[in-house]
Motif scaffolding. Structure first.
Motif, mmCIF file in Angstrom:
data_model
loop_
_atom_site.group_PDB
_atom_site.id
_atom_site.type_symbol
_atom_site.label_atom_id
_atom_site.label_comp_id
_atom_site.label_asym_id
_atom_site.label_seq_id
_atom_site.Cartn_x
_atom_site.Cartn_y
_atom_site.Cartn_z
ATOM 1 N N VAL A 103 7.777 7.760 -0.379
ATOM 2 C CA VAL A 103 7.216 9.087 -0.639
ATOM 3 C C VAL A 103 8.322 10.126 -0.524
ATOM 4 N N PHE A 104 8.607 10.827 -1.611
ATOM 5 C CA PHE A 104 9.532 11.948 -1.573
ATOM 6 C C PHE A 104 8.706 13.195 -1.273
ATOM 7 N N PHE A 105 9.146 13.979 -0.288
ATOM 8 C CA PHE A 105 8.357 15.131 0.127
ATOM 9 C C PHE A 105 9.262 16.255 0.616
ATOM 10 N N ASP A 106 8.633 17.403 0.819
ATOM 11 C CA ASP A 106 9.280 18.568 1.413
ATOM 12 C C ASP A 106 8.406 18.955 2.601
ATOM 13 N N PRO A 107 8.958 19.084 3.792
ATOM 14 C CA PRO A 107 8.138 19.393 4.960
ATOM 15 C C PRO A 107 7.396 20.730 4.872
ATOM 16 N N GLN B 82 1.949 18.330 2.789
ATOM 17 C CA GLN B 82 1.271 18.373 4.075
ATOM 18 C C GLN B 82 -0.151 17.818 3.961
ATOM 19 N N GLU B 83 -0.856 18.214 2.912
ATOM 20 C CA GLU B 83 -2.215 17.692 2.701
ATOM 21 C C GLU B 83 -2.194 16.184 2.430
ATOM 22 N N ALA B 84 -1.234 15.755 1.630
ATOM 23 C CA ALA B 84 -1.118 14.325 1.331
ATOM 24 C C ALA B 84 -0.802 13.534 2.602
ATOM 25 N N THR B 85 0.020 14.097 3.467
ATOM 26 C CA THR B 85 0.353 13.434 4.734
ATOM 27 C C THR B 85 -0.873 13.351 5.629
ATOM 28 N N LYS B 86 -1.654 14.411 5.701
ATOM 29 C CA LYS B 86 -2.904 14.390 6.484
ATOM 30 C C LYS B 86 -3.829 13.300 5.974
ATOM 31 N N ASN B 87 -3.977 13.199 4.668
ATOM 32 C CA ASN B 87 -4.823 12.169 4.060
ATOM 33 C C ASN B 87 -4.283 10.775 4.353
ATOM 34 N N LEU B 88 -2.987 10.625 4.261
ATOM 35 C CA LEU B 88 -2.348 9.345 4.546
ATOM 36 C C LEU B 88 -2.624 8.917 5.988
ATOM 37 N N GLN C 175 4.811 -0.813 4.737
ATOM 38 C CA GLN C 175 5.827 0.067 5.323
ATOM 39 C C GLN C 175 5.920 1.321 4.456
ATOM 40 N N ILE C 176 5.869 2.470 5.109
ATOM 41 C CA ILE C 176 5.844 3.753 4.415
ATOM 42 C C ILE C 176 7.096 4.537 4.794
ATOM 43 N N LEU C 177 7.904 4.838 3.789
ATOM 44 C CA LEU C 177 9.125 5.610 3.987
ATOM 45 C C LEU C 177 8.924 6.975 3.351
ATOM 46 N N MET C 178 8.944 8.010 4.167
ATOM 47 C CA MET C 178 8.840 9.370 3.667
ATOM 48 C C MET C 178 10.254 9.937 3.655
ATOM 49 N N VAL C 179 10.709 10.363 2.489
ATOM 50 C CA VAL C 179 12.105 10.769 2.304
ATOM 51 C C VAL C 179 12.169 12.217 1.822
ATOM 52 N N VAL D 50 13.714 12.854 -8.977
ATOM 53 C CA VAL D 50 12.549 13.525 -8.408
ATOM 54 C C VAL D 50 12.501 14.964 -8.894
ATOM 55 N N SER D 51 11.375 15.343 -9.487
ATOM 56 C CA SER D 51 11.232 16.701 -9.993
ATOM 57 C C SER D 51 9.945 17.354 -9.524
ATOM 58 N N ALA D 52 9.065 16.597 -8.885
ATOM 59 C CA ALA D 52 7.820 17.136 -8.349
ATOM 60 C C ALA D 52 7.528 16.395 -7.048
ATOM 61 N N ILE D 53 6.894 17.080 -6.119
ATOM 62 C CA ILE D 53 6.584 16.439 -4.852
ATOM 63 C C ILE D 53 5.127 16.663 -4.483
ATOM 64 N N PRO D 54 4.512 15.778 -3.739
ATOM 65 C CA PRO D 54 5.064 14.476 -3.400
ATOM 66 C C PRO D 54 5.235 13.594 -4.631
ATOM 67 N N ASP D 55 6.244 12.765 -4.569
ATOM 68 C CA ASP D 55 6.561 11.814 -5.629
ATOM 69 C C ASP D 55 6.514 10.446 -4.954
ATOM 70 N N VAL D 56 5.603 9.573 -5.391
ATOM 71 C CA VAL D 56 5.283 8.356 -4.655
ATOM 72 C C VAL D 56 5.518 7.114 -5.512
ATOM 73 N N TYR D 57 6.220 6.143 -4.930
ATOM 74 C CA TYR D 57 6.513 4.872 -5.591
ATOM 75 C C TYR D 57 5.963 3.761 -4.711
ATOM 76 N N VAL D 58 5.147 2.902 -5.303
ATOM 77 C CA VAL D 58 4.512 1.817 -4.556
ATOM 78 C C VAL D 58 5.085 0.489 -5.036
ATOM 79 N N TYR D 59 5.589 -0.289 -4.078
ATOM 80 C CA TYR D 59 6.223 -1.574 -4.361
ATOM 81 C C TYR D 59 5.445 -2.709 -3.702
#
Length: 169
Positions: free
Chosen positions: A67-71, A77-83, A94-98, A137-146
């Motif tokens: 997950v690419f994000f900006d604090p 922030q809403e996506a993190t609350k939901n997560l 495993q969740i990596l927030m970058v 990355v041009s928009a956040i959150p930007d999420v990649y699932v592997y």
């Protein structure tokens, strides 16, 4: 006659340059992960202690969400609350927030959301911008699932649809 030949050469050169430009415009460089649908090699700094973390340190045979994000981003922030509210659905992932943002703001985010409580979530700063450039990355959150082999399953922009992601595993 020489003047006409020079004009033809100039016209030909301009046509070649134009064709090269048009051909370049047709290449979608924003989707680099399709050229390599696996998690790339990387090195980031862990929050809160700035220790190094590399792609080779990922847990083997375990799905990964990047997950690419900006604090400071409201959507993030809403996506993190939901997560966090639905973390039990992703307990084997495993969740990596970058982020590339300031370390102090990122550390505050880490503390405010009590990330330490969640064994499968970690926050990192991409100091070298390698991951951000790789994914363009041009928009956040930007999420990649592997999946558990490190192969890309899905990409989401501006949301972390926990239910949909959980259904992938």
């Amino acid at each position: 006659m020489k003047k006409l030949s020079k004009m033809k050469k100039a016209a030909f050169t301009m046509a070649v340059i134009w064709l090269a430009f048009v051909a370049r415009a047709q290449v979608d460089t924003s989707q680099k992960y399709f050229k390599s649908p696996y998690i790339p090699a990387f090195k980031v700094s862990r929050v809160p202690d700035s220790s190094s973390f590399t792609g080779s340190m990922l847990q083997k045979n375990k799905p990964t969400i990047l997950v690419f994000f900006d604090p400071d981003c409201d959507h993030c922030q809403e996506a993190t609350k939901n997560l966090i509210a639905n973390i039990d659905k992703l307990k084997n992932v495993q969740i990596l927030m970058v982020t590339i943002m300031d370390f102090s703001r990122t550390k505050k985010f880490y503390k405010d959301y009590k990330i330490r409580r969640y064994k499968n979530i970690a926050i990192y700063k991409d100091v070298t911008y390698d991951l951000v450039r790789f994914y363009n990355v041009s928009a956040i959150p930007d999420v990649y699932v592997y999946d558990n082999t490190g192969k890309l399953l899905n990409h989401y922009i501006k949301a972390i649809p926990v239910e949909e992601i959980a259904a992938l595993f």
